[in-house]
Design a protein around this motif. Structure first.
Motif, PDB file in Angstrom:
ATOM      1  N   ALA A   1     116.101  81.445  17.054  1.00  0.00           N
ATOM      2  CA  ALA A   1     114.760  81.014  16.678  1.00  0.00           C
ATOM      3  C   ALA A   1     114.102  80.259  17.837  1.00  0.00           C
ATOM      4  N   PHE A   2     114.902  79.434  18.511  1.00  0.00           N
ATOM      5  CA  PHE A   2     114.366  78.671  19.645  1.00  0.00           C
ATOM      6  C   PHE A   2     113.901  79.612  20.753  1.00  0.00           C
ATOM      7  N   ALA A   3     114.743  80.553  21.127  1.00  0.00           N
ATOM      8  CA  ALA A   3     114.397  81.483  22.207  1.00  0.00           C
ATOM      9  C   ALA A   3     113.177  82.331  21.837  1.00  0.00           C
ATOM     10  N   ALA A   4     113.114  82.770  20.597  1.00  0.00           N
ATOM     11  CA  ALA A   4     111.971  83.568  20.154  1.00  0.00           C
ATOM     12  C   ALA A   4     110.688  82.758  20.195  1.00  0.00           C
ATOM     13  N   ALA A   5     110.752  81.516  19.744  1.00  0.00           N
ATOM     14  CA  ALA A   5     109.559  80.665  19.737  1.00  0.00           C
ATOM     15  C   ALA A   5     109.086  80.360  21.153  1.00  0.00           C
ATOM     16  N   VAL A   6     110.010  80.048  22.047  1.00  0.00           N
ATOM     17  CA  VAL A   6     109.628  79.766  23.438  1.00  0.00           C
ATOM     18  C   VAL A   6     109.044  81.012  24.087  1.00  0.00           C
ATOM     19  N   THR A   7     109.649  82.161  23.812  1.00  0.00           N
ATOM     20  CA  THR A   7     109.155  83.416  24.375  1.00  0.00           C
ATOM     21  C   THR A   7     107.737  83.715  23.892  1.00  0.00           C
ATOM     22  N   ALA A   8     107.438  83.390  22.659  1.00  0.00           N
ATOM     23  CA  ALA A   8     106.100  83.627  22.124  1.00  0.00           C
ATOM     24  C   ALA A   8     105.094  82.581  22.603  1.00  0.00           C
ATOM     25  N   LEU A   9     105.525  81.336  22.702  1.00  0.00           N
ATOM     26  CA  LEU A   9     104.605  80.253  23.044  1.00  0.00           C
ATOM     27  C   LEU A   9     104.338  80.099  24.534  1.00  0.00           C
ATOM     28  N   ALA A  10     105.342  80.305  25.355  1.00  0.00           N
ATOM     29  CA  ALA A  10     105.207  80.029  26.784  1.00  0.00           C
ATOM     30  C   ALA A  10     104.048  80.770  27.457  1.00  0.00           C
ATOM     31  N   PRO A  11     103.887  82.061  27.254  1.00  0.00           N
ATOM     32  CA  PRO A  11     102.760  82.723  27.915  1.00  0.00           C
ATOM     33  C   PRO A  11     101.404  82.157  27.486  1.00  0.00           C
ATOM     34  N   GLY A  39     104.982  73.478  30.470  1.00  0.00           N
ATOM     35  CA  GLY A  39     106.205  74.260  30.299  1.00  0.00           C
ATOM     36  C   GLY A  39     107.326  73.427  29.707  1.00  0.00           C
ATOM     37  N   LEU A  40     107.533  72.242  30.268  1.00  0.00           N
ATOM     38  CA  LEU A  40     108.559  71.363  29.723  1.00  0.00           C
ATOM     39  C   LEU A  40     108.198  70.939  28.301  1.00  0.00           C
ATOM     40  N   GLY A  41     106.947  70.591  28.078  1.00  0.00           N
ATOM     41  CA  GLY A  41     106.513  70.192  26.735  1.00  0.00           C
ATOM     42  C   GLY A  41     106.720  71.295  25.712  1.00  0.00           C
ATOM     43  N   THR A  42     106.433  72.524  26.088  1.00  0.00           N
ATOM     44  CA  THR A  42     106.633  73.657  25.186  1.00  0.00           C
ATOM     45  C   THR A  42     108.097  73.794  24.792  1.00  0.00           C
ATOM     46  N   VAL A  43     108.976  73.700  25.764  1.00  0.00           N
ATOM     47  CA  VAL A  43     110.407  73.835  25.500  1.00  0.00           C
ATOM     48  C   VAL A  43     110.908  72.667  24.649  1.00  0.00           C
ATOM     49  N   VAL A  44     110.483  71.452  24.979  1.00  0.00           N
ATOM     50  CA  VAL A  44     110.953  70.265  24.241  1.00  0.00           C
ATOM     51  C   VAL A  44     110.446  70.282  22.801  1.00  0.00           C
ATOM     52  N   TYR A  45     109.144  70.455  22.616  1.00  0.00           N
ATOM     53  CA  TYR A  45     108.595  70.472  21.258  1.00  0.00           C
ATOM     54  C   TYR A  45     109.203  71.605  20.429  1.00  0.00           C
ATOM     55  N   THR A  46     109.416  72.761  21.040  1.00  0.00           N
ATOM     56  CA  THR A  46     110.012  73.880  20.311  1.00  0.00           C
ATOM     57  C   THR A  46     111.423  73.546  19.859  1.00  0.00           C
ATOM     58  N   ALA A  47     112.217  72.988  20.740  1.00  0.00           N
ATOM     59  CA  ALA A  47     113.590  72.618  20.366  1.00  0.00           C
ATOM     60  C   ALA A  47     113.588  71.585  19.245  1.00  0.00           C
ATOM     61  N   LEU A  54     115.343  72.805  10.247  1.00  0.00           N
ATOM     62  CA  LEU A  54     116.630  72.994   9.576  1.00  0.00           C
ATOM     63  C   LEU A  54     116.995  71.808   8.683  1.00  0.00           C
ATOM     64  N   TYR A  55     116.309  70.702   8.848  1.00  0.00           N
ATOM     65  CA  TYR A  55     116.635  69.488   8.110  1.00  0.00           C
ATOM     66  C   TYR A  55     115.668  69.145   6.984  1.00  0.00           C
ATOM     67  N   VAL A  56     114.419  69.542   7.094  1.00  0.00           N
ATOM     68  CA  VAL A  56     113.421  69.137   6.104  1.00  0.00           C
ATOM     69  C   VAL A  56     112.693  70.336   5.524  1.00  0.00           C
ATOM     70  N   LYS A  57     112.158  70.136   4.338  1.00  0.00           N
ATOM     71  CA  LYS A  57     111.254  71.114   3.748  1.00  0.00           C
ATOM     72  C   LYS A  57     109.844  70.721   4.156  1.00  0.00           C
ATOM     73  N   ARG A  58     108.937  71.642   4.086  1.00  0.00           N
ATOM     74  CA  ARG A  58     107.556  71.418   4.491  1.00  0.00           C
ATOM     75  C   ARG A  58     107.480  70.974   5.957  1.00  0.00           C
ATOM     76  N   LEU A 124     119.103  71.059  20.250  1.00  0.00           N
ATOM     77  CA  LEU A 124     119.789  72.323  20.014  1.00  0.00           C
ATOM     78  C   LEU A 124     121.214  72.113  19.509  1.00  0.00           C
ATOM     79  N   ILE A 125     121.883  71.078  19.972  1.00  0.00           N
ATOM     80  CA  ILE A 125     123.224  70.760  19.451  1.00  0.00           C
ATOM     81  C   ILE A 125     123.131  70.364  17.977  1.00  0.00           C
TER      82      ILE A 125
END
Length: 137
Positions: A1-11, A39-47, A54-58, A124-125
């Motif tokens: 999910a992380f890789a897919a989101a970064v791939t979609a958001l980065a461009p 670029g760094l912000g995109t990766v950090v916020y996505t992670a 995975l922890y909360v609803k909504r 990610l951990i």
């Protein structure tokens, strides 16, 4: 999910940052600084938000609360609180590369990059651990 989101958001985010920096025409260092910070912000916020999901609803609601209330208002209260706001690190990248004074940009370039990468690894951990024990229907 992380890789897919970064791939979609980065461009999208990197193109917007680069175009905005070029159109501002402030200096030669701004486009590179903007691309690095975004670029760094995109990766950090996505992670962070993929793991958060995975922890909360909504998740969208809580993500907006974090961005609007924490990053938008509370983090602006001072440097101590800003240490827990991702935007303080991305702003610091722009400020250090361009030598322009930016509010909440109190961190060095290496600190900003290392903290951002540490957040990504930590998120990610935590996400991998949570995913391993989740019951998925």
């Amino acid at each position: 999910a992380f890789a897919a989101a970064v791939t979609a958001l980065a461009p999208i985010t990197l193109t917007a940052a680069l175009l905005t920096a070029v159109l501002l025409g402030v200096g030669n260092s701004l486009p590179g600084a903007a691309v690095l910070a975004v670029g760094l912000g995109t990766v950090v916020y996505t992670a962070v938000f993929v793991t958060f999901g995975l922890y909360v609803k909504r998740t969208l609601l809580w993500g907006l609360v974090y961005i609007l209330i924490w990053e938008g208002f509370i983090a602006g209260a001072g440097q101590g609180v800003a240490r827990f706001a991702i935007r303080a690190y991305t702003r610091s990248i722009v400020a250090r590369i361009t030598d322009v004074e930016v509010s909440l940009a109190d961190f060095s370039l290496p600190t900003s990059i290392l903290v951002g990468l540490a957040i990504v690894v930590g998120a990610l951990i935590l996400g991998a651990r949570r995913y391993r024990v989740m019951d998925i229907d």
